[in-house]
Scaffold this motif. Structure first.
Motif, short mmCIF file in Angstrom:
data_model
loop_
_atom_site.label_atom_id
_atom_site.label_comp_id
_atom_site.label_asym_id
_atom_site.label_seq_id
_atom_site.Cartn_x
_atom_site.Cartn_y
_atom_site.Cartn_z
N LEU A 15 -37.18 65.34 88.24
CA LEU A 15 -37.56 65.46 89.64
C LEU A 15 -38.27 66.79 89.86
O LEU A 15 -38.04 67.75 89.13
CB LEU A 15 -36.33 65.36 90.54
CG LEU A 15 -35.68 63.97 90.60
CD1 LEU A 15 -34.38 64.04 91.38
CD2 LEU A 15 -36.63 62.96 91.24
N TYR A 22 -42.39 62.39 97.13
CA TYR A 22 -42.22 63.74 96.57
C TYR A 22 -41.21 64.53 97.40
O TYR A 22 -40.30 65.16 96.84
CB TYR A 22 -43.58 64.45 96.56
CG TYR A 22 -43.59 65.76 95.84
CD1 TYR A 22 -43.86 65.83 94.48
CD2 TYR A 22 -43.34 66.94 96.52
CE1 TYR A 22 -43.88 67.04 93.80
CE2 TYR A 22 -43.36 68.16 95.85
CZ TYR A 22 -43.63 68.21 94.50
OH TYR A 22 -43.64 69.42 93.84
N ALA A 82 -37.77 63.10 96.90
CA ALA A 82 -37.21 63.47 95.59
C ALA A 82 -36.71 64.91 95.61
O ALA A 82 -35.68 65.23 95.00
CB ALA A 82 -38.27 63.29 94.52
N ALA A 86 -35.49 57.63 95.70
CA ALA A 86 -36.55 58.43 95.14
C ALA A 86 -36.41 58.57 93.64
O ALA A 86 -37.41 58.51 92.90
CB ALA A 86 -36.55 59.80 95.81
N ARG A 87 -35.21 58.74 93.21
CA ARG A 87 -34.98 58.89 91.78
C ARG A 87 -35.35 57.61 91.03
O ARG A 87 -35.96 57.66 89.95
CB ARG A 87 -33.52 59.24 91.56
CG ARG A 87 -33.05 59.31 90.15
CD ARG A 87 -33.68 60.47 89.38
NE ARG A 87 -34.86 60.04 88.59
CZ ARG A 87 -35.50 60.83 87.76
NH1 ARG A 87 -35.13 62.10 87.60
NH2 ARG A 87 -36.52 60.39 87.06
N TRP A 113 -39.07 57.46 90.73
CA TRP A 113 -39.84 58.65 90.35
C TRP A 113 -40.60 58.50 89.04
O TRP A 113 -41.74 58.94 88.90
CB TRP A 113 -38.92 59.87 90.30
CG TRP A 113 -39.73 61.11 90.13
CD1 TRP A 113 -39.83 61.87 88.99
CD2 TRP A 113 -40.60 61.71 91.08
NE1 TRP A 113 -40.69 62.91 89.18
CE2 TRP A 113 -41.19 62.83 90.48
CE3 TRP A 113 -40.93 61.39 92.39
CZ2 TRP A 113 -42.10 63.65 91.13
CZ3 TRP A 113 -41.83 62.21 93.04
CH2 TRP A 113 -42.42 63.32 92.42
N SER A 170 -44.49 59.04 88.85
CA SER A 170 -45.12 60.09 88.06
C SER A 170 -46.12 59.50 87.07
O SER A 170 -47.25 60.00 86.91
CB SER A 170 -44.06 60.89 87.30
OG SER A 170 -43.36 61.74 88.19
N THR A 222 -46.55 54.19 96.04
CA THR A 222 -45.13 54.01 96.35
C THR A 222 -44.85 52.60 96.87
O THR A 222 -43.84 51.98 96.52
CB THR A 222 -44.67 55.05 97.38
OG1 THR A 222 -45.07 56.36 96.96
CG2 THR A 222 -43.18 55.02 97.57
#
Lengths: 760, 203, 226
Positions: free
Chosen positions: A509, A704, A707, A720-721, A724, A728, C210
């Protein structure tokens, strides 16, 4: 415009002190004295009013009064002489002659109440031996009652004629007219002359011959106008009508000598009044006189067909038979009426349509002929060079009424030159008649000053710069590359699906918390326990994944630490149900209950208006919650009456405009309460200035920011995790594709441009 | 009518604007704003009615694509019917939201990823000027700065350059745009209040 | 067997996601079916929301259960609402101008005050305060850094504003150009605008990515539930 006078004839501007138009010599200043106002035009259909002009008699010159006396004395004698005149010599009440009307009136003299001197005017004339050079260029003057007019005119003219030797202005003027006409008369076609030499030529009054010659001269200059407008037809038709009608009132012997003299004037006929016919028909095609006559008298045909036949029946005057269609004069070559009509202008609708109007526009002297036998109507003649206004004697000028009310004469013909300049409706003319004077010379040289020209050049320059086509950089039309699209789709899907499917957590993260996120974290950790917090949910369902991932960590931590009472409101129609989804989804672990720990006020319509109203007075603006219960009595809103009484304001939005609206409209109402914005990554750049200006306390943007926040969430795993790694990878791949693909396409673009330049 | 509408617009605007600066007008402002909220809600209904009218017209005329219009009409009427009966917050209505609205919108938004990437790649092919290059380099830089590596942020870019660009350089441009938007908004609003612009059809 | 609402929701969600993503291989009837149904469902839902959360609580309820004063106050928006409804009928659509005029006037006043109070004054003040050296200690940065950052922010703000200044004057050759200083400043402003738009583009892409991740995750989870 008071400073200029618009000429009623030619429409040009003249200085106010000018009496005559500097372009067409039309009188501009109204007459004064007893005749003032006599020039008022008579409208079609208006019954002429009798005007008493006897009061003018005292101002007559002595010689004129003597002439009147002489006229009275010779009245009887003149009548007898007139009776002895052959009918053929009766002038056809010339279309151009002002005195022609007097003849027609003379017939009525005994029947009307005209004074003796006027009644005997024709007798005087007949006694006089005027030469043909004294043929008048008079035309009808429209002045009051016909009797009045005749009275005035004849009074003056008759006084002139008994004194033929007297060198007065009138005689000179008449002499000049005659001579000018003589000199201007062109040679008539031989065939025409011959065709009428036997009958018409000898029978036609000299005045009509003069007219013919003059008309011919005029038509040679502008015959097209006549042929188009049919101008040649109605006047002659009217002439014939008037001739016929005159017959009923005047005996053939009444024609004065000076009017009937035909010694020196070239033979002319009424046909010569019809230049159109003469021009339209090739002379070579005319094989005999009867045919020529038929061709030359189409207007008779019109007249007889349309309006004259009843008049003939009512006024069968014998002497006018000489002016009947040629058939009347040449019985050996009778021509059927139907044979007269094939000429174009006889069929001219304009003429036929305006025929009634022509009769309506007859001057007063003639308009009364509808009740009494009609007098002759002069043909139109606008040869202004014959009589210049300056050459007119004063008394004639005094008779010329100048029309002020030109606007009332729109339907009438206005004389622009000659003795009748300024008179309207005197001569019947077809519509479209145009004066045949020389076109006025206008300077085409620009009269602009140097400064004006410089400004015009500047304006032109500016316009040129504005309108000049700007060459666009040409580029080849890029076609959609399906292969590239599929490649991108496949690559992105693979790169995203693999970590999601494998649930990998390889990528760390983000570290290092920005100030904006730190501000939000501080708010989440610093609000009082069980404090009311207002949350605005303003995002679209499309971004529910991102927004829930960004907002959940903060709410999770806030609920976990401070157990706030959340009050949700949304300016988006779907926001209210997204709140329910949020509570029952990412925050489900906290088991928040509606009406106890949280309250959903639902949809707040109106956008900025609604937000402002809510900020100003939330109780009135949002009185109920989603379940239609009184909101402000519930536990989450206990003790809250205004916006500033909330412990914090959190706006969750994917739209920079929504965030800006909340910031702007609550600026004065929220007081000093913390204000945090949780936004989509796309809205963050436009919200960042508000954090920089310290209008908001914190900003969490996108996955972002979520996270980042999750790392301070006591190690609790969040959305978020789970996203991620895919995020990314996707971002790295996108960066590589953008840079690599961008460079590749940049080089391709340079190559295309180089090729294009070489091609050019 | 034109004068009446202009008077109404100007009067309403002046009273509401006065509420921001004069406390005495606050209640009037609140009252007028709440009236406007109701009208805005009705305007939403009118817009939906217009949508119905357009598509029923297509169905009636049998135009091309009328089948899709029929589908839209049926979906709309059914949702409205159940929404009126059950209320929008009913659990059944959540199926509509979570099963249709959210997935569809999110999928459409997801497809935007491909379109944006495609456009960015092809940008310099068509527009290779300074603006395009700066735009693309900045975008690539921030993409890189948004991502992390297995061992942490990307050095220098993720920790220094990307935040500086976002919080300083982009901030200046964004602030300029915001001020420009505010000036434009101010001008447009004043023109309405002065009656120079009458977007409500009073011109 | 009782089928849960969650399962129904998951199935429908899966189907609609696939139908929409089918557009990646090209426009097709399935995609159109999904989009038209989505528009219909969304509109119906919004109409229901507008009825239950606007008309009912703000208009009908006070009209039925409100006091005389409330009823009298609600009469005017009721009249305005009827006027807006007249837009449905082309013959009477002109009457809706009255209500629209009120809405526009109210909106104009709100955006004027909001822009002035909420954006113009604070943002201009913040641009000035960017050089406040006292903020260095708060932000734990040096004074030089404060001035350096403040200069960039000021330059970006001013040059961006200048870029949107399109006033020009004619030149000797007839072309219309801005003043040299403004032209140069606008050129610099384009750099800042390019950076800002690039930042926004990256943000939009991140948001879209997202969303795509969320959808793909939902598809994977759908299969994972079985």
């Amino acid at each position: 415009m008071p400073d200029i006078i618009i000429c009623p004839s030619c429409g040009e501007n003249n200085l106010p002190d000018q009496e005559f138009c500097q372009y067409c010599q039309t009188r501009l200043q109204p007459l004064t004295g007893p005749l003032k106002g006599a020039d008022a035009p008579i409208k079609p259909g208006q019954v002429p009013t009798k005007k008493n002009t006897a009061e003018l008699e005292p101002i007559l010159p002595q010689w004129l009064r003597d002439a009147r006396d002489l006229a009275r004395k010779d009245d009887q004698q003149a009548a007898q002489e007139n009776l002895q005149q052959p009918a053929q010599s009766q002038p056809a009440s010339s279309a151009k002659d002002l005195l022609a009307g007097l003849q027609s009136q003379a017939g009525d003299v005994k029947e009307s109440d005209l004074p003796d001197w006027l009644a005997s005017i024709t007798g005087v004339i007949s006694k006089s031996t005027k030469s043909q050079t004294e043929s008048s260029d008079f035309r009808w003057v429209e002045l009051g009652d016909k009797n009045d007019f005749a009275k005035d005119e004849s009074a003056e003219l008759s006084s002139d004629e008994p004194q033929p030797d007297e060198k007065d202005e009138v005689r000179d003027w008449f002499r000049n007219l005659g001579s000018s006409e003589q000199t201007q008369q062109p040679e008539q076609p031989e065939s025409i002359e011959n065709s009428f030499s036997g009958s018409s030529a000898s029978d036609t009054p000299d005045l009509l011959r003069t007219i013919g010659g003059q008309e011919e001269t005029a038509n040679s200059a502008d015959s097209a106008d006549y042929s188009e407008t049919g101008l040649g037809e109605p006047p002659t038709g009217i002439i014939s009508e008037s001739l016929k009608s005159t017959e009923s009132a005047t005996s053939a012997n009444e024609l004065p000598d000076w009017l009937s003299s035909d010694a020196t004037i070239p033979p002319s006929t009424a046909v010569e009044d019809e230049p159109t016919a003469m021009e339209d028909v090739p002379f070579d095609d005319i094989e005999d006189e009867s045919e020529a006559a038929a061709l030359q008298s189409p207007s008779y045909t019109i007249f007889e067909e349309k309006s004259l036949e009843p008049a003939q029946e009512e006024h069968p005057l014998g002497w006018l038979d000489t002016f009947q269609p040629v058939s009347a004069h040449q019985p050996e070559t009778p021509i059927e009426q139907a044979d007269f009509t094939p000429l174009d202008f006889t069929e001219d609708s304009q003429v036929s349509d305006n025929l009634d109007e022509l009769f309506i526009d007859i001057p007063d002297g003639l308009s009364s002929a509808s009740e009494v036998p009609r007098s002759s109507i002069p043909t139109a003649d606008t040869d202004s060079e014959v009589i210049a206004p300056d050459d007119l004697p004063s008394w004639v000028e005094a008779m010329r009424p100048v029309d002020h009310g030109i606007s009332q004469l729109s339907s009438q013909t206005l004389e622009s030159g000659g003795a009748l300049a300024g008179l309207a409706g005197v001569l019947p003319a077809a519509a479209g008649f145009a004066p045949m004077s020389k076109p006025n010379a206008y300077s085409i040289k620009s009269q602009a000053s140097e400064e004006q020209q410089a400004q015009a050049a500047l304006l032109e320059q500016m316009l040129t710069a504005e309108t000049a086509p700007v060459p666009m950089a040409s580029f080849s039309v890029l076609r959609t590359s399906r292969r590239l699209r599929w490649f991108l789709t496949f690559t992105i899907f693979i790169m995203i699906a693999i970590p999601l499917f494998l649930r990998t957590q390889m990528f760390s993260l983000p570290v290092g918390i920005p100030l904006a996120v730190n501000g939000a974290l501080q708010v989440a950790q610093s609000i009082p326990e069980d404090a009311p917090v207002l949350v605005a949910f303003d995002y679209e369902p499309a971004r529910v994944g991102e927004m829930e991932a960004a907002a959940a960590p903060m709410f999770d931590q806030m609920i976990l630490l401070r157990h706030p009472h959340l009050t949700f409101i949304s300016t988006n129609e779907t926001g209210a149900i997204l709140v329910e989804r949020f509570i029952s989804g990412p925050l489900a672990v906290h088991n928040y209950q509606s009406g106890i720990q949280y309250l959903n006020l639902g949809y707040l319509p109106g956008g900025q208006i609604g937000i402002r109203a809510f900020a100003q007075n939330p109780q009135i603006t949002a009185p109920f919650d989603m379940s239609f219960s009184a909101a402000w009595d519930s536990a989450p809103l206990e003790g809250v009456n205004s916006l500033s009484q909330f412990a914090a304001l959190i706006v969750v939005t994917d739209n920079a405009d929504a965030a800006r609206t909340w910031i702007e409209q609550t600026e004065s109402a929220r007081g000093g309460i913390p204000f945090v914005v949780i936004s989509s990554a796309q809205a963050a750049p436009m919200i960042q200035p508000y954090y920089e200006s310290q209008q908001i306390s914190g900003l969490v943007s996108g996955l972002y920011g979520g996270a980042l926040f999750e790392q301070y969430n006591a190690g609790r795993p969040g959305t978020a995790r789970s996203y991620w790694d895919a995020f990314s990878l996707g971002m790295l791949l996108a960066m590589a594709l953008v840079l690599g693909g961008g460079l590749w396409n940049f080089s391709l673009g340079l190559r295309d441009r180089a090729a294009a330049w070489e091609a050019q | 009518m034109r004068v009446l509408t202009a008077v109404i617009a100007i009067a309403a605007g002046v009273l509401i604007a006065g509420g921001y600066f004069f406390p005495a007008l606050t209640d009037v402002q609140t009252l007028l704003l709440n009236w406007a909220i109701i009208l805005a809600g009705f305007a939403t209904l009118v817009g939906i009615f217009n949508l119905i009218a357009v598509h029923t017209g297509k169905i009636r005329r049998g135009e091309k694509g009328s089948v899709y219009s029929a589908l839209l009409f049926i979906a709309l009427v059914a949702t409205l019917f159940f929404g009126m009966i059950l209320r929008p917050d009913h659990s059944t209505m959540k199926i509509v939201m979570n099963g249709i609205i959210i997935p569809t919108e999110a999928a459409l938004m997801g497809m935007l990823t491909i379109s944006l990437l495609y456009a960015a790649i092809r940008l310099l092919r068509r527009r290779a000027d300074m603006m395009g290059i700066i735009f693309l380099v900045t975008a690539a830089l921030l993409m890189l700065g948004s991502a992390t590596l297995p061992f942490g942020n990307i050095p220098l870019i993720g920790t220094l350059l990307s935040p500086w660009v976002t919080q300083i350089l982009a901030l200046g441009g964004a602030r300029g745009i915001l001020i420009g938007v505010a000036l434009g908004t101010l001008t447009a609003g004043l023109r309405v209040l002065f009656g120079a612009d009458r977007p409500y059809g009073g011109t | 067997m009782v089928i849960s609402l969650d399962l129904i929701t998951s199935v429908i969600s899966f189907l609609f996601t696939l139908l929409i993503l089918s557009y990646l291989i090209g426009d097709n009837p399935l995609f159109r079916i999904a989009v038209y149904i989505f528009v219909g469902v969304s509109s119906g839902y919004v109409a229901a929301v507008a009825w239950w959360q606007v008309i009912m609580p703000r208009l009908i309820y006070p009209l039925v259960y409100g006091s005389v004063l409330e009823r009298s106050f609600i009469a005017i928006p009721l009249l305005g609402a009827l006027l807006i409804l007249m837009k449905i009928f082309p013959r009477w659509a002109g009457l809706a101008r009255i209500a629209m005029a009120f809405l526009v006037g109210a909106g104009a006043a709100v955006i004027i005050a909001g822009a002035l109070i909420g954006t113009l004054i604070p943002q201009i003040s913040a641009t000035i305060n960017a050089f406040d050296v006292n903020s260095a200690s708060v932000r734990n940065i040096s004074v030089v850094e404060v001035i350096f950052n403040g200069a960039f922010i000021l330059a970006g703000t001013v040059f961006t504003l200048i870029y949107f200044h399109f006033g020009a004057s004619p030149k000797a050759d007839g072309s219309m150009r801005r003043l040299g200083l403004i032209e140069t400043s606008a050129w610099v402003g384009r750099i800042f605008i390019g950076i800002t738009l690039g930042t926004i583009f990256a943000g939009v892409f991140a948001a879209a990515l997202t969303a795509l991740i969320e959808r793909i995750s939902a598809l994977i989870n759908f299969f994972g539930n079985f």
